[in-house]
Scaffold this motif. Structure first.
Motif, PDB file in Angstrom:
ATOM      1  N   LYS A 148      -9.550   1.028   0.538  1.00 56.63           N
ATOM      2  CA  LYS A 148     -10.291   0.289   1.576  1.00 56.63           C
ATOM      3  C   LYS A 148      -9.327  -0.386   2.538  1.00 56.63           C
ATOM      4  CE  LYS A 148     -14.535  -0.945  -0.866  1.00 56.63           C
ATOM      5  NZ  LYS A 148     -15.325  -2.048  -1.430  1.00 56.63           N
ATOM      6  N   LEU A 149      -8.314  -1.040   2.002  1.00 58.98           N
ATOM      7  CA  LEU A 149      -7.333  -1.725   2.832  1.00 58.98           C
ATOM      8  C   LEU A 149      -6.590  -0.728   3.718  1.00 58.98           C
ATOM      9  CD1 LEU A 149      -5.914  -4.320   3.664  1.00 58.98           C
ATOM     10  CD2 LEU A 149      -4.379  -4.021   1.712  1.00 58.98           C
ATOM     11  N   PHE A 150      -6.221   0.405   3.160  1.00 62.47           N
ATOM     12  CA  PHE A 150      -5.534   1.449   3.932  1.00 62.47           C
ATOM     13  C   PHE A 150      -6.402   1.898   5.109  1.00 62.47           C
ATOM     14  CE2 PHE A 150      -4.852   6.000   4.729  1.00 62.47           C
ATOM     15  CZ  PHE A 150      -3.535   5.965   5.160  1.00 62.47           C
ATOM     16  N   ASN A 151      -7.692   2.126   4.853  1.00 62.55           N
ATOM     17  CA  ASN A 151      -8.595   2.573   5.917  1.00 62.55           C
ATOM     18  C   ASN A 151      -8.772   1.498   6.997  1.00 62.55           C
ATOM     19  OD1 ASN A 151      -9.083   5.201   4.986  1.00 62.55           O
ATOM     20  ND2 ASN A 151     -10.575   4.450   3.511  1.00 62.55           N
ATOM     21  N   ILE A 152      -8.793   0.238   6.598  1.00 68.26           N
ATOM     22  CA  ILE A 152      -8.896  -0.848   7.573  1.00 68.26           C
ATOM     23  C   ILE A 152      -7.642  -0.883   8.450  1.00 68.26           C
ATOM     24  CG2 ILE A 152      -8.952  -3.365   7.835  1.00 68.26           C
ATOM     25  CD1 ILE A 152     -10.768  -3.373   5.277  1.00 68.26           C
ATOM     26  N   VAL A 153      -6.480  -0.704   7.842  1.00 67.85           N
ATOM     27  CA  VAL A 153      -5.217  -0.662   8.596  1.00 67.85           C
ATOM     28  C   VAL A 153      -5.273   0.479   9.618  1.00 67.85           C
ATOM     29  CG1 VAL A 153      -2.738  -0.150   8.419  1.00 67.85           C
ATOM     30  CG2 VAL A 153      -3.798  -1.790   6.846  1.00 67.85           C
ATOM     31  N   LEU A 154      -5.744   1.648   9.185  1.00 65.97           N
ATOM     32  CA  LEU A 154      -5.832   2.791  10.102  1.00 65.97           C
ATOM     33  C   LEU A 154      -6.811   2.515  11.236  1.00 65.97           C
ATOM     34  CD1 LEU A 154      -5.845   5.993   7.870  1.00 65.97           C
ATOM     35  CD2 LEU A 154      -3.992   5.078   9.256  1.00 65.97           C
ATOM     36  N   ASP A 155      -7.988   1.997  10.897  1.00 61.77           N
ATOM     37  CA  ASP A 155      -9.014   1.744  11.912  1.00 61.77           C
ATOM     38  C   ASP A 155      -8.550   0.729  12.954  1.00 61.77           C
ATOM     39  OD1 ASP A 155     -10.687   3.511  10.617  1.00 61.77           O
ATOM     40  OD2 ASP A 155     -11.909   1.952   9.650  1.00 61.77           O
ATOM     41  N   MET A 156      -7.887  -0.318  12.498  1.00 58.38           N
ATOM     42  CA  MET A 156      -7.477  -1.396  13.407  1.00 58.38           C
ATOM     43  C   MET A 156      -6.100  -1.141  14.029  1.00 58.38           C
ATOM     44  SD  MET A 156      -9.067  -4.651  11.360  1.00 58.38           S
ATOM     45  CE  MET A 156      -9.011  -5.783  12.749  1.00 58.38           C
TER      46      MET A 156
ATOM     47  N   ILE B  77      -1.055  -3.810  10.844  1.00 63.92           N
ATOM     48  CA  ILE B  77      -1.001  -4.250   9.449  1.00 63.92           C
ATOM     49  C   ILE B  77      -1.485  -5.692   9.302  1.00 63.92           C
ATOM     50  CG2 ILE B  77       0.812  -2.649   8.757  1.00 63.92           C
ATOM     51  CD1 ILE B  77       2.774  -5.076   8.966  1.00 63.92           C
ATOM     52  N   ASP B  78      -1.737  -6.373  10.398  1.00 59.07           N
ATOM     53  CA  ASP B  78      -2.218  -7.755  10.353  1.00 59.07           C
ATOM     54  C   ASP B  78      -3.743  -7.774  10.253  1.00 59.07           C
ATOM     55  OD1 ASP B  78       0.356  -8.939  10.536  1.00 59.07           O
ATOM     56  OD2 ASP B  78       0.355  -8.533  12.693  1.00 59.07           O
ATOM     57  N   VAL B  79      -4.239  -7.316   9.112  1.00 57.50           N
ATOM     58  CA  VAL B  79      -5.686  -7.138   8.949  1.00 57.50           C
ATOM     59  C   VAL B  79      -6.281  -7.983   7.827  1.00 57.50           C
ATOM     60  CG1 VAL B  79      -5.609  -4.776   9.837  1.00 57.50           C
ATOM     61  CG2 VAL B  79      -5.407  -5.171   7.373  1.00 57.50           C
ATOM     62  N   MET B  80      -5.498  -8.794   7.144  1.00 57.22           N
ATOM     63  CA  MET B  80      -5.990  -9.462   5.939  1.00 57.22           C
ATOM     64  C   MET B  80      -7.156 -10.396   6.205  1.00 57.22           C
ATOM     65  SD  MET B  80      -5.190  -8.281   3.203  1.00 57.22           S
ATOM     66  CE  MET B  80      -5.622  -8.925   1.637  1.00 57.22           C
ATOM     67  N   LYS B  81      -7.177 -11.088   7.330  1.00 60.72           N
ATOM     68  CA  LYS B  81      -8.292 -12.001   7.627  1.00 60.72           C
ATOM     69  C   LYS B  81      -9.612 -11.226   7.632  1.00 60.72           C
ATOM     70  CE  LYS B  81      -6.179 -15.888   8.136  1.00 60.72           C
ATOM     71  NZ  LYS B  81      -6.060 -16.607   6.916  1.00 60.72           N
TER      72      LYS B  81
ATOM     73  N   VAL C  21       0.876  -1.166   0.000  1.00 63.15           N
ATOM     74  CA  VAL C  21       0.000   0.000   0.000  1.00 63.15           C
ATOM     75  C   VAL C  21       0.914   1.217   0.000  1.00 63.15           C
ATOM     76  CG1 VAL C  21      -1.820   1.247   1.224  1.00 63.15           C
ATOM     77  CG2 VAL C  21      -1.766  -1.263   1.288  1.00 63.15           C
ATOM     78  N   PHE C  22       1.005   1.871  -1.155  1.00 59.50           N
ATOM     79  CA  PHE C  22       1.899   3.015  -1.279  1.00 59.50           C
ATOM     80  C   PHE C  22       1.266   4.246  -0.640  1.00 59.50           C
ATOM     81  CE2 PHE C  22       3.498   0.155  -4.521  1.00 59.50           C
ATOM     82  CZ  PHE C  22       4.847   0.202  -4.234  1.00 59.50           C
ATOM     83  N   LEU C  23       2.134   5.062  -0.021  1.00 59.10           N
ATOM     84  CA  LEU C  23       1.672   6.180   0.784  1.00 59.10           C
ATOM     85  C   LEU C  23       2.109   7.512   0.207  1.00 59.10           C
ATOM     86  CD1 LEU C  23       2.830   4.669   4.189  1.00 59.10           C
ATOM     87  CD2 LEU C  23       0.539   4.521   3.200  1.00 59.10           C
ATOM     88  N   GLY C  24       1.132   8.370  -0.051  1.00 58.70           N
ATOM     89  CA  GLY C  24       1.430   9.759  -0.372  1.00 58.70           C
ATOM     90  C   GLY C  24       1.660  10.501   0.936  1.00 58.70           C
ATOM     91  N   ASP C  25       1.888  11.790   0.875  1.00 58.81           N
ATOM     92  CA  ASP C  25       2.167  12.575   2.076  1.00 58.81           C
ATOM     93  C   ASP C  25       1.030  12.505   3.094  1.00 58.81           C
ATOM     94  OD1 ASP C  25       4.648  13.311   1.091  1.00 58.81           O
ATOM     95  OD2 ASP C  25       3.916  15.202   0.244  1.00 58.81           O
ATOM     96  N   GLU C  26      -0.213  12.644   2.632  1.00 58.89           N
ATOM     97  CA  GLU C  26      -1.367  12.603   3.542  1.00 58.89           C
ATOM     98  C   GLU C  26      -1.503  11.230   4.205  1.00 58.89           C
ATOM     99  OE1 GLU C  26      -3.576  14.956   4.697  1.00 58.89           O
ATOM    100  OE2 GLU C  26      -2.089  16.292   3.776  1.00 58.89           O
ATOM    101  N   HIS C  27      -1.359  10.181   3.399  1.00 59.83           N
ATOM    102  CA  HIS C  27      -1.470   8.823   3.941  1.00 59.83           C
ATOM    103  C   HIS C  27      -0.342   8.539   4.943  1.00 59.83           C
ATOM    104  CE1 HIS C  27      -4.435   8.267   0.820  1.00 59.83           C
ATOM    105  NE2 HIS C  27      -4.677   7.033   1.241  1.00 59.83           N
ATOM    106  N   LEU C  28       0.843   9.035   4.640  1.00 61.53           N
ATOM    107  CA  LEU C  28       1.984   8.837   5.534  1.00 61.53           C
ATOM    108  C   LEU C  28       1.725   9.509   6.881  1.00 61.53           C
ATOM    109  CD1 LEU C  28       4.780   7.610   5.864  1.00 61.53           C
ATOM    110  CD2 LEU C  28       5.739   9.697   4.886  1.00 61.53           C
ATOM    111  N   LYS C  29       1.151  10.714   6.867  1.00 59.60           N
ATOM    112  CA  LYS C  29       0.821  11.416   8.113  1.00 59.60           C
ATOM    113  C   LYS C  29      -0.203  10.624   8.922  1.00 59.60           C
ATOM    114  CE  LYS C  29       1.757  16.030   6.318  1.00 59.60           C
ATOM    115  NZ  LYS C  29       1.147  17.279   5.820  1.00 59.60           N
TER     116      LYS C  29
END
Length: 107
Positions: free
Chosen positions: A72-80, A83-87, A8-16
């Protein structure tokens, strides 16, 4: 180590946002770009390939999802906050019934 990875590549906003979630230790550098790598099993990989035909994996068994799924995956990572969110994420990303006509009940 995971069997497969989703980059999941991160731009500046995502990195913050990743840093704000306390996940900066999971940020890696891939070809000069910042990313988080979400681990997944071989079973998860097979589901993703079914859900996203044409998904390419590189020599390190990593792939990049289409933009909408990646977000969607990025938002799930943030919410949880892990990074162990694949299940969990696989249920949101992969719909095994997509494109299939509903069956009528047989009596």
């Amino acid at each position: 180590m995971a069997d497969y990875l989703v980059n999941v590549f991160l731009g500046d906003e995502h990195l913050k946002k990743i840093e704000a979630a306390g996940l900066q230790g999971n940020v890696v550098d891939i070809a000069g770009k910042k990313a988080v790598q979400v681990p997944m099993t071989q079973k998860d990989q097979k589901k993703l390939v079914k859900g996203f035909p044409g998904l390419d994996f590189d020599a390190s068994n990593a792939c990049v999802l289409p933009a909408e799924a990646e977000e969607k995956l990025f938002n799930i990572v943030l919410d949880m906050k892990t990074i162990d969110v694949m299940k969990f994420a696989i249920m949101k990303l992969y719909n095994p019934l997509a494109g299939k006509a509903p069956r009528s009940a047989q009596r």
